[in-house]
Enzyme design. Structure first.
Site, PDB file in Angstrom:
ATOM      1  N   ASP A   1       0.826  -1.214   0.000  1.00 49.51           N
ATOM      2  CA  ASP A   1       0.000   0.000   0.000  1.00 49.51           C
ATOM      3  C   ASP A   1       0.863   1.269   0.000  1.00 49.51           C
ATOM      4  OD1 ASP A   1      -2.052  -1.896   0.410  1.00 49.51           O
ATOM      5  OD2 ASP A   1      -1.934  -1.631   2.585  1.00 49.51           O
TER       6      ASP A   1
ATOM      7  N   GLY B   1     -11.078  -7.959   7.536  1.00 49.45           N
ATOM      8  CA  GLY B   1     -12.413  -8.501   7.343  1.00 49.45           C
ATOM      9  C   GLY B   1     -13.505  -7.777   8.097  1.00 49.45           C
TER      10      GLY B   1
ATOM     11  N   ASN C   1     -16.547   1.251   4.663  1.00 45.25           N
ATOM     12  CA  ASN C   1     -15.402   0.852   5.474  1.00 45.25           C
ATOM     13  C   ASN C   1     -14.386   1.980   5.446  1.00 45.25           C
ATOM     14  OD1 ASN C   1     -13.655  -0.637   7.018  1.00 45.25           O
ATOM     15  ND2 ASN C   1     -13.127  -2.123   5.430  1.00 45.25           N
TER      16      ASN C   1
ATOM     17  N   ILE D   1     -11.291   2.835   5.545  1.00 43.66           N
ATOM     18  CA  ILE D   1      -9.862   2.561   5.371  1.00 43.66           C
ATOM     19  C   ILE D   1      -9.461   3.043   3.984  1.00 43.66           C
ATOM     20  CG2 ILE D   1      -9.966   0.554   6.904  1.00 43.66           C
ATOM     21  CD1 ILE D   1      -9.638  -1.225   4.407  1.00 43.66           C
TER      22      ILE D   1
ATOM     23  N   SER E   1     -13.450   0.287   1.160  1.00 47.45           N
ATOM     24  CA  SER E   1     -13.023  -1.077   0.874  1.00 47.45           C
ATOM     25  C   SER E   1     -14.228  -1.992   1.063  1.00 47.45           C
ATOM     26  CB  SER E   1     -11.898  -1.490   1.822  1.00 47.45           C
ATOM     27  OG  SER E   1     -11.616  -2.873   1.705  1.00 47.45           O
ATOM     28  N   PHE E   2     -14.596  -2.706  -0.011  1.00 47.68           N
ATOM     29  CA  PHE E   2     -15.721  -3.641   0.030  1.00 47.68           C
ATOM     30  C   PHE E   2     -16.984  -2.926   0.535  1.00 47.68           C
ATOM     31  CE2 PHE E   2     -12.125  -6.247  -0.562  1.00 47.68           C
ATOM     32  CZ  PHE E   2     -12.556  -7.440  -1.094  1.00 47.68           C
TER      33      PHE E   2
ATOM     34  N   GLU F   1     -11.479  -1.289  -3.592  1.00 42.38           N
ATOM     35  CA  GLU F   1     -10.877  -0.529  -2.500  1.00 42.38           C
ATOM     36  C   GLU F   1      -9.762   0.350  -3.052  1.00 42.38           C
ATOM     37  OE1 GLU F   1      -9.735  -3.552   0.238  1.00 42.38           O
ATOM     38  OE2 GLU F   1      -8.053  -4.281  -0.953  1.00 42.38           O
TER      39      GLU F   1
ATOM     40  N   HIS G   1      -3.302  -1.152  -5.038  1.00 37.53           N
ATOM     41  CA  HIS G   1      -3.196  -0.056  -4.077  1.00 37.53           C
ATOM     42  C   HIS G   1      -2.175   0.974  -4.571  1.00 37.53           C
ATOM     43  CE1 HIS G   1      -4.508   1.134   0.069  1.00 37.53           C
ATOM     44  NE2 HIS G   1      -3.726   2.133  -0.337  1.00 37.53           N
TER      45      HIS G   1
END
Length: 914
Positions: A632, A708, A747, A749, A767-768, A800, A870
């Site tokens: 990342d 997760g 999410n 992040i 993300s997701f 993401e 990323h």
């Protein structure tokens, strides 16, 4: 098929499909001209296939003494019998076209009875001439005759020197060969046959009528064997070709057919009769690996693979071939560049691991129609199968793929003049009317229209029950209702058109319409064509369904179309670039225009719409130092060099003075900030930092979460000068998801900050869950209010790592689709969309919104560097660079830093290999 038609098709096959040289024999690669009156005339009296020059007609050779044809021959129908008048005589051919890089020459010679005992004095010399390359009677070589047996043909070999190869280049349109006979004369008959001009064409299988083997006419004699019922069968379109039944038939070729080649082209005509996943068009192997081409994988892709190991495989794919239609396909491999061509245009390309035939090595198991694995045999017809030891260019491929009779094809390759030639056998030539000129196109030349148009012949679609059209277009002015094409008869209120600038209830749209006495059918797709960019437009009409295509994607569909083009009758006005009514003319350019009375399937439009890889694609930047265990990455240019941050304990920091060599420079935080510990406990790592500069200081955003879960927060730290040892000042969380009792479908992040053109900073993240989000920030970097925008969703929910950059006039949203963090099993890939507004909607190149999982591919994994993603984008050193991680399969799947220049083509970025 009656005998006369069969003979005519065989002549066409030799003269066009197998690429006739000026004099009727074929050398190297081919010509795209349609057959003309020269078939059978004196211009075609040098007659042979491939690179073998036969001697069936004596009158094309010139020299002293008696020259005649002889029924005694080594191959073909006859040889050339010469009876020289002196001890040294030269025999020179008429001029012919040599296409390809000349490597060697061979000649069969039968000597007369020996004048003295059983030996024969003298030699045979070979010379070549090419006036346009300033090559005049250039000596190629000499072979001594002493010791050669009499009464049989002797093969004489003449390698071509490197300097002569260089001077001749890729061919000669006025080539002549001279045979110098330095031997006794006087009532002595020498027989000459099979002059082989061996080029970079390693093998050519023409599959002519009556053949009982795969005869190689390249001059290298790499003949193949028919196995299990493989046979030559008549064909209404091709004349004849190889028939493979899919149950037992295939062709076995000699071992080592591509030995030593560091580049490769394989080209052939193929008609798939039954789609079977992983059947092979060809499969060539050696002790170190294999090369294969399949017309269809399990997921519907035409695929070439060059394999030496699991982490060293070159792969390129394109949409799968249709069933029941002849298509010309070609594969080229040069280093890391792989390209697939269908019907003369690039249909797929990839930059990956360089795997060459030379690395595969020499071995048995070289097949047409058979796999080395337990895959199905190929059920298809093949014709004109060619192998070259160099990567042919697009123009050369286009000549091999000269259109047949299934569609008209306008390439606009004419240097000047009013004629617009149809390169197919249909010969529906058009004429320029008004202001128009040629210019560089996306494939070759293009036609620039600025008030002018192309007038086509009457009745071009009079027999069409189905219909397809495809063209590359570049719009320079969005003139309302300007036409790409318009076919019809206004007097009868019958017409059919495609416009890039129609108007419907949602505003400007692409629109197709068919109006006949039986009804009106129109189909629109709301979209405003970008200016000065090439886009591929297409339309199909089949099975009473009209489909509108934008850059290869079926953008809109209309069922229940009960009229067809034939219902318009004998259309008297058929134009490209002009309406049949008082609408503005199309202002822009056209390239590679094709239309057919067959309804193409979606894969065929997608093949035509692939944007070609540039001739000089970008290369990965060579990196050294601390470039492993980088996940990342985020990067910024600051005084003194480049500062890179990545996921890890306390957030990991690296420095580079030159964007090439990197050193580890510690951590942002010696320990996690207290608010992180309070909310998440003892996290091993902080994730996905982002670095930006606004408001007079540097801003580092980062994520705290657990894998997760969408209980996550984005934190914020600041620093005035990156070059100092001063500590980062943590500013606490900016926003959180599912924290403190909230229930959020996002999410928090993977943050990224962009300052828009009005000076407002924005934070994208996600993300997701509900996908990627965007919120405004204050001038000091805190969240500004409750405003939030959903800007992208991935396939399923797998999206993401947003990153937004501005490149006028668009904001570009990069995102990573699919799955990271699985080492060599990672499937991450970077995609991009764009919008004129920071808040969207972001559309990909096909016009599909990123909120509907749209995304133009930027970089996907290779056999070695897997799961690239990323990414961060940085402007530096006068270029734009894409910075991301990939999992190196050659190093245990360790996440590794990769930096690629981004090359911008027609408004979209092109990355180097992963």
């Amino acid at each position: 098929m009656d005998g006369q038609r069969a003979h005519h098709l065989r002549m066409l096959k030799r003269g066009v499909w197998s690429v006739a040289a000026t004099l009727a024999f074929v050398v190297g690669c081919g010509r795209a001209e349609a057959p003309d009156e020269r078939v059978g005339s004196s211009a075609q009296r040098l007659n042979a296939g491939g690179a073998i020059l036969g001697f069936e007609t004596a009158s094309v050779w010139h020299g002293p003494g008696s020259i005649a044809s002889s029924a005694v021959h080594s191959e073909g129908a006859s040889s050339l019998a010469v009876d020289p008048t002196s001890a040294y005589s030269r025999y020179t051919s008429d001029a012919f076209e040599l296409t390809g890089q000349l490597r060697s020459i061979a000649l069969d010679v039968e000597l007369p009875s020996a004048p003295v005992g059983s030996t024969w004095p003298g030699s045979v010399q070979v010379f070549v001439s090419c006036p346009q390359k300033s090559v005049s009677s250039e000596f190629v070589g000499q072979v001594e005759l002493a010791g050669k047996p009499i009464g049989v043909f002797n093969r004489l070999e003449y390698p071509v020197s490197a300097s002569l190869r260089t001077r001749l280049g890729s061919g000669c349109s006025g080539m002549k060969v001279t045979i110098g006979l330095n031997a006794p004369s006087g009532s002595l008959e020498y027989l000459l046959d099979n002059l082989r001009l061996r080029t970079d064409l390693l093998a050519l299988y023409e599959f002519e009528d009556g053949a009982t083997r795969a005869t190689d006419t390249s001059g290298y004699d790499r003949h193949g064997t028919f196995v299990g019922g493989a046979e030559i069968a008549p064909d209404a379109e091709r004349g004849a070709g190889l028939s493979l039944n899919g149950t037992s038939a295939y062709v076995e070729l000699p071992s080592g057919i591509t030995d030593g080649a560091t580049e490769l082209t394989v080209a052939t005509w193929v008609k798939v009769n039954q789609a079977t996943a992983w059947s092979r068009i060809f499969d060539f192997g050696g002790p170190n690996g294999f090369l294969f081409l399949t017309p269809s994988t399990h997921d519907g892709l035409l695929r070439y693979s060059a394999f030496t190991s699991a982490d060293h495989e070159g792969i390129v794919t394109a949409p799968a071939l249709p069933v029941g239609a002849w298509k010309h396909i070609a594969l080229t491999s040069r280093g890391r560049e792989y390209r697939l061509y269908v019907d003369g245009v690039e249909a797929g390309s990839a930059l990956g691991e360089p795997v060459t035939p030379a690395q595969i090595g020499s071995g048995s198991g070289q097949w047409l129609g058979r796999s080395r694995f337990p895959d199905p045999l190929l059920n298809a017809n093949l014709d004109d199968f060619r192998i070259y030891d160099r990567a042919l260019g697009q123009a050369e491929i286009a000549k091999l793929a000269a259109a047949q009779s299934s569609y008209s094809h306008y390439r606009f390759e004419e240097a000047s003049g009013a004629a617009v030639l149809d390169s197919s056998r249909l010969q529906r030539h058009g004429a320029l009317v008004g202001a128009a000129q040629r210019e560089a196109g996306i494939i070759g030349r293009a036609l620039r229209l600025s008030g002018g148009h192309v007038q086509l012949p009457q009745g071009v679609v009079a027999s069409c029950n189905d219909f397809s059209f495809g063209a590359w277009t570049k719009v320079r002015q969005n003139q309302p209702w300007g036409r790409v094409f318009d076919f019809g008869d206004p007097a009868l209120s019958s017409f059919m058109y495609l416009t890039p600038a129609g108007f419907g209830a949602a505003g400007q749209e692409l629109r197709f319409a068919l109006v006949t006495p039986l009804g009106l059918h129109d189909l629109g797709y709301p979209f405003e064509m970008p200016l000065e960019e090439w886009a591929h437009l297409g339309v199909t009409l089949r099975d009473q369904t009209a489909t509108l295509f934008l850059n290869g994607r079926a953008a809109a569909t209309l069922s229940g179309v009960t009229s067809d083009p034939a219902d318009m009758g004998q259309t008297v006005q058929n134009t490209l670039g002009k309406s049949l009514f008082n609408d503005p003319s199309f202002t822009g350019a056209l390239d590679d225009v094709r239309f057919s009375c067959r309804g193409w399937d979606a894969t065929e439009l997608a093949q035509l719409a692939h944007p070609p890889l540039p001739a000089s694609p970008p290369n990965q930047r060579p990196l050294s130092g601390a470039i492993t265990d980088v996940h990342d990455p985020a990067i910024i240019a600051a005084p003194g060099g480049y500062y890179l941050f990545s996921t890890g304990p306390g957030l990991l920091a690296r420095f580079s003075p030159d964007l090439t060599s990197f050193t580890f420079s510690g951590q942002v935080f010696a320990e996690n900030p207290p608010w992180v510990v309070e909310r998440f406990g003892d996290l091993e790592s902080l994730w996905a930092p982002d670095i930006s500069f606004f408001g007079g200081q540097y801003h580092l955003y980062y994520a705290a979460s657990t894998f997760g879960s969408n209980h996550s927060c984005i934190g914020h730290a600041t620093k005035a000068d990156l070059a100092t040892a001063d500590a980062w000042v943590d500013q606490g969380p900016v926003l959180c998801s599912n924290d403190g009792g909230s229930v959020d479908d996002f999410n928090a992040i993977d943050p990224n900050v962009i300052v828009d053109q009005a000076g407002t900073p924005w934070l994208s993240f996600g993300s997701f869950w509900g996908g990627l989000q965007l919120v405004p920030l204050t001038a000091t970097g805190e969240r500004a209010g409750d405003e939030i925008h959903n800007i992208a969703k991935g396939p399923g929910t797998a999206a993401e790592a947003p990153f937004i950059v501005y490149r006028a006039p668009y904001y570009y949203l990069f995102a990573s689709f699919d799955f990271c963090c699985r080492g060599v099993d990672s499937t991450y890939r970077v995609v991009v969309g764009r919008s004129t507004s920071i808040t969207g909607p972001y559309l990909d190149r096909t016009g599909l919104p990123m909120l509907q999982a749209g995304g133009t591919p930027v970089v996907s994994g290779s056999s070695r560097f897997r799961g690239p993603g990323h990414n961060a984008v940085i402007a530096a050193l006068g270029q734009t660079f894409n910075v991301y991680h990939s999992y190196d399969a050659s190093n245990g799947g360790v996440p590794t830093l990769r930096i690629s220049p981004l090359l911008w083509q027609d408004g979209w970025p092109i990355n180097a290999e992963p």
